[in-house]
Design a protein around this motif. Sequence first.
Motif, PDB file in Angstrom:
ATOM      1  N   THR A 128       0.832  -1.203   0.000  1.00 20.76           N
ATOM      2  CA  THR A 128       0.000   0.000   0.000  1.00 20.76           C
ATOM      3  C   THR A 128       0.866   1.254   0.000  1.00 20.76           C
ATOM      4  OG1 THR A 128      -0.194  -0.165   2.397  1.00 20.76           O
ATOM      5  CG2 THR A 128      -1.996  -1.072   1.097  1.00 20.76           C
ATOM      6  N   THR A 129       2.038   1.192   0.610  1.00 17.88           N
ATOM      7  CA  THR A 129       2.947   2.343   0.607  1.00 17.88           C
ATOM      8  C   THR A 129       3.390   2.658  -0.818  1.00 17.88           C
ATOM      9  OG1 THR A 129       3.744   1.699   2.795  1.00 17.88           O
ATOM     10  CG2 THR A 129       5.095   3.261   1.563  1.00 17.88           C
ATOM     11  N   GLN A 130       3.778   1.638  -1.555  1.00 16.08           N
ATOM     12  CA  GLN A 130       4.199   1.840  -2.940  1.00 16.08           C
ATOM     13  C   GLN A 130       3.049   2.362  -3.783  1.00 16.08           C
ATOM     14  OE1 GLN A 130       6.309  -1.368  -4.992  1.00 16.08           O
ATOM     15  NE2 GLN A 130       4.983  -1.017  -6.751  1.00 16.08           N
ATOM     16  N   SER A 131       1.888   1.764  -3.633  1.00 16.61           N
ATOM     17  CA  SER A 131       0.729   2.191  -4.421  1.00 16.61           C
ATOM     18  C   SER A 131       0.325   3.620  -4.074  1.00 16.61           C
ATOM     19  CB  SER A 131      -0.443   1.243  -4.196  1.00 16.61           C
ATOM     20  OG  SER A 131      -0.132  -0.037  -4.691  1.00 16.61           O
ATOM     21  N   ALA A 132       0.345   3.966  -2.800  1.00 16.93           N
ATOM     22  CA  ALA A 132      -0.017   5.331  -2.390  1.00 16.93           C
ATOM     23  C   ALA A 132       0.999   6.345  -2.915  1.00 16.93           C
ATOM     24  CB  ALA A 132      -0.116   5.408  -0.872  1.00 16.93           C
ATOM     25  N   THR A 133       2.264   5.978  -2.874  1.00 17.69           N
ATOM     26  CA  THR A 133       3.307   6.871  -3.376  1.00 17.69           C
ATOM     27  C   THR A 133       3.162   7.093  -4.869  1.00 17.69           C
ATOM     28  OG1 THR A 133       4.801   6.107  -1.636  1.00 17.69           O
ATOM     29  CG2 THR A 133       5.798   7.195  -3.531  1.00 17.69           C
ATOM     30  N   LEU A 134       2.937   6.019  -5.619  1.00 17.31           N
ATOM     31  CA  LEU A 134       2.748   6.159  -7.063  1.00 17.31           C
ATOM     32  C   LEU A 134       1.476   6.929  -7.390  1.00 17.31           C
ATOM     33  CD1 LEU A 134       3.957   2.693  -8.339  1.00 17.31           C
ATOM     34  CD2 LEU A 134       4.929   4.909  -8.933  1.00 17.31           C
ATOM     35  N   ALA A 135       0.424   6.734  -6.605  1.00 13.25           N
ATOM     36  CA  ALA A 135      -0.819   7.480  -6.824  1.00 13.25           C
ATOM     37  C   ALA A 135      -0.588   8.973  -6.594  1.00 13.25           C
ATOM     38  CB  ALA A 135      -1.923   6.967  -5.907  1.00 13.25           C
ATOM     39  N   ALA A 144      -4.285   4.570  -7.105  1.00 14.96           N
ATOM     40  CA  ALA A 144      -5.287   4.931  -6.104  1.00 14.96           C
ATOM     41  C   ALA A 144      -6.306   3.801  -5.973  1.00 14.96           C
ATOM     42  CB  ALA A 144      -5.971   6.240  -6.483  1.00 14.96           C
ATOM     43  N   TYR A 145      -6.714   3.238  -7.090  1.00 17.86           N
ATOM     44  CA  TYR A 145      -7.650   2.116  -7.058  1.00 17.86           C
ATOM     45  C   TYR A 145      -7.005   0.900  -6.375  1.00 17.86           C
ATOM     46  CZ  TYR A 145     -10.913  -1.493  -8.471  1.00 17.86           C
ATOM     47  OH  TYR A 145     -11.787  -2.542  -8.461  1.00 17.86           O
ATOM     48  N   GLN A 146      -5.736   0.669  -6.649  1.00 18.44           N
ATOM     49  CA  GLN A 146      -5.028  -0.445  -6.002  1.00 18.44           C
ATOM     50  C   GLN A 146      -4.972  -0.230  -4.486  1.00 18.44           C
ATOM     51  OE1 GLN A 146      -4.522  -3.356  -6.677  1.00 18.44           O
ATOM     52  NE2 GLN A 146      -2.398  -3.919  -6.982  1.00 18.44           N
ATOM     53  N   CYS A 147      -4.747   1.005  -4.050  1.00 13.53           N
ATOM     54  CA  CYS A 147      -4.755   1.318  -2.612  1.00 13.53           C
ATOM     55  C   CYS A 147      -6.129   1.037  -2.013  1.00 13.53           C
ATOM     56  CB  CYS A 147      -4.400   2.783  -2.380  1.00 13.53           C
ATOM     57  SG  CYS A 147      -2.663   3.148  -2.433  1.00 13.53           S
ATOM     58  N   PHE A 148      -7.160   1.450  -2.726  1.00 12.81           N
ATOM     59  CA  PHE A 148      -8.520   1.210  -2.264  1.00 12.81           C
ATOM     60  C   PHE A 148      -8.788  -0.288  -2.125  1.00 12.81           C
ATOM     61  CE2 PHE A 148     -12.945   0.264  -3.494  1.00 12.81           C
ATOM     62  CZ  PHE A 148     -13.595   0.816  -2.401  1.00 12.81           C
ATOM     63  N   ARG A 149      -8.385  -1.060  -3.110  1.00 15.42           N
ATOM     64  CA  ARG A 149      -8.576  -2.514  -3.061  1.00 15.42           C
ATOM     65  C   ARG A 149      -7.838  -3.119  -1.863  1.00 15.42           C
ATOM     66  NH1 ARG A 149      -6.109  -5.264  -7.328  1.00 15.42           N
ATOM     67  NH2 ARG A 149      -7.387  -7.050  -6.828  1.00 15.42           N
TER      68      ARG A 149
END
Length: 115
Positions: free
Chosen positions: A61-68, A100-105
Amino acid sequence: MSRVYRALVAVGDRAVPAKLRPLWEHEAGPKTVFFWAPAFKWALVAASLDDYRRPLDKVSTTQSATLAATGLIWTRYCLVIRPINYSLSLCNFMLGAANAYQCFRAYRFQNAMKH
Protein backbone atom coordinates in the motif's frame (compact mmCIF):
# COMPACT_ATOMS: atom_id res chain seq x y z
CA MET A 1 24.50 9.60 -27.50
CA SER A 2 23.36 13.00 -28.76
CA ARG A 3 25.25 12.40 -32.01
CA VAL A 4 23.24 9.22 -32.60
CA TYR A 5 20.02 11.03 -31.71
CA ARG A 6 20.78 13.91 -34.07
CA ALA A 7 21.52 11.41 -36.86
CA LEU A 8 18.18 9.65 -36.26
CA VAL A 9 16.34 12.98 -36.29
CA ALA A 10 18.06 13.93 -39.55
CA VAL A 11 16.86 10.67 -41.13
CA GLY A 12 13.37 11.36 -39.77
CA ASP A 13 13.43 14.90 -41.16
CA ARG A 14 13.84 13.48 -44.64
CA ALA A 15 11.41 10.56 -44.19
CA VAL A 16 8.42 12.17 -42.44
CA PRO A 17 5.58 12.81 -44.91
CA ALA A 18 4.09 16.29 -45.23
CA LYS A 19 0.84 15.29 -43.46
CA LEU A 20 2.77 14.25 -40.34
CA ARG A 21 5.17 17.21 -40.46
CA PRO A 22 3.15 19.32 -37.92
CA LEU A 23 3.38 16.50 -35.36
CA TRP A 24 7.06 15.95 -36.15
CA GLU A 25 7.87 19.66 -35.76
CA HIS A 26 5.62 20.26 -32.71
CA GLU A 27 7.37 21.64 -29.63
CA ALA A 28 6.33 18.47 -27.76
CA GLY A 29 6.79 16.15 -30.74
CA PRO A 30 9.07 13.14 -31.27
CA LYS A 31 12.15 15.33 -31.61
CA THR A 32 11.90 16.29 -27.92
CA VAL A 33 12.00 14.70 -24.49
CA PHE A 34 8.43 15.90 -24.03
CA PHE A 35 7.34 13.14 -26.39
CA TRP A 36 9.59 10.33 -25.16
CA ALA A 37 9.02 10.80 -21.41
CA PRO A 38 5.35 9.75 -21.54
CA ALA A 39 6.10 7.10 -24.14
CA PHE A 40 8.32 5.27 -21.68
CA LYS A 41 6.39 6.23 -18.54
CA TRP A 42 3.42 4.21 -19.79
CA ALA A 43 5.46 1.18 -18.67
CA LEU A 44 4.81 2.24 -15.05
CA VAL A 45 1.09 2.37 -15.77
CA ALA A 46 1.24 -1.09 -17.34
CA ALA A 47 3.15 -2.46 -14.35
CA SER A 48 0.57 -0.93 -12.00
CA LEU A 49 -2.26 -2.55 -13.92
CA ASP A 50 -0.39 -5.85 -13.91
CA ASP A 51 -0.25 -5.64 -10.10
CA TYR A 52 -4.03 -6.14 -10.06
CA ARG A 53 -3.28 -9.86 -10.58
CA ARG A 54 -1.14 -9.96 -7.45
CA PRO A 55 -2.80 -11.32 -4.30
CA LEU A 56 -4.00 -8.40 -2.19
CA ASP A 57 -2.05 -9.57 0.86
CA LYS A 58 1.14 -9.06 -1.19
CA VAL A 59 0.29 -5.54 -2.41
CA SER A 60 2.41 -2.74 -0.99
CA THR A 61 0.00 0.00 0.00
CA THR A 62 2.95 2.34 0.61
CA GLN A 63 4.20 1.84 -2.94
CA SER A 64 0.73 2.19 -4.42
CA ALA A 65 -0.02 5.33 -2.39
CA THR A 66 3.31 6.87 -3.38
CA LEU A 67 2.75 6.16 -7.06
CA ALA A 68 -0.82 7.48 -6.82
CA ALA A 69 0.32 10.72 -5.18
CA THR A 70 3.21 11.13 -7.61
CA GLY A 71 0.98 10.56 -10.61
CA LEU A 72 -1.68 13.00 -9.47
CA ILE A 73 0.80 15.71 -8.45
CA TRP A 74 2.69 15.49 -11.75
CA THR A 75 -0.60 15.55 -13.67
CA ARG A 76 -1.06 19.13 -12.52
CA TYR A 77 2.55 20.05 -13.24
CA CYS A 78 2.28 18.82 -16.84
CA LEU A 79 -0.50 21.32 -17.42
CA VAL A 80 1.46 24.36 -16.21
CA ILE A 81 4.84 23.75 -17.86
CA ARG A 82 5.65 25.08 -21.31
CA PRO A 83 5.00 23.47 -23.66
CA ILE A 84 1.90 21.99 -22.05
CA ASN A 85 2.35 18.25 -22.26
CA TYR A 86 -1.08 16.64 -22.49
CA SER A 87 0.27 13.17 -23.23
CA LEU A 88 2.47 13.19 -20.12
CA SER A 89 -0.42 14.60 -18.11
CA LEU A 90 -2.70 11.76 -19.24
CA CYS A 91 0.01 9.22 -18.46
CA ASN A 92 0.51 10.65 -14.96
CA PHE A 93 -3.24 10.77 -14.35
CA MET A 94 -3.60 7.12 -15.33
CA LEU A 95 -0.66 6.21 -13.07
CA GLY A 96 -2.35 8.03 -10.19
CA ALA A 97 -5.76 6.53 -10.86
CA ALA A 98 -4.47 2.97 -11.28
CA ASN A 99 -2.55 3.12 -8.02
CA ALA A 100 -5.29 4.93 -6.10
CA TYR A 101 -7.65 2.12 -7.06
CA GLN A 102 -5.03 -0.45 -6.00
CA CYS A 103 -4.75 1.32 -2.61
CA PHE A 104 -8.52 1.21 -2.26
CA ARG A 105 -8.58 -2.51 -3.06
CA ALA A 106 -5.78 -3.25 -0.56
CA TYR A 107 -7.39 -1.09 2.14
CA ARG A 108 -10.75 -2.82 1.66
CA PHE A 109 -9.03 -6.23 1.82
CA GLN A 110 -7.13 -5.34 4.99
CA ASN A 111 -10.31 -4.11 6.67
CA ALA A 112 -12.16 -7.29 5.69
CA MET A 113 -9.37 -9.37 7.24
CA LYS A 114 -9.71 -7.47 10.57
CA HIS A 115 -13.41 -8.28 10.91
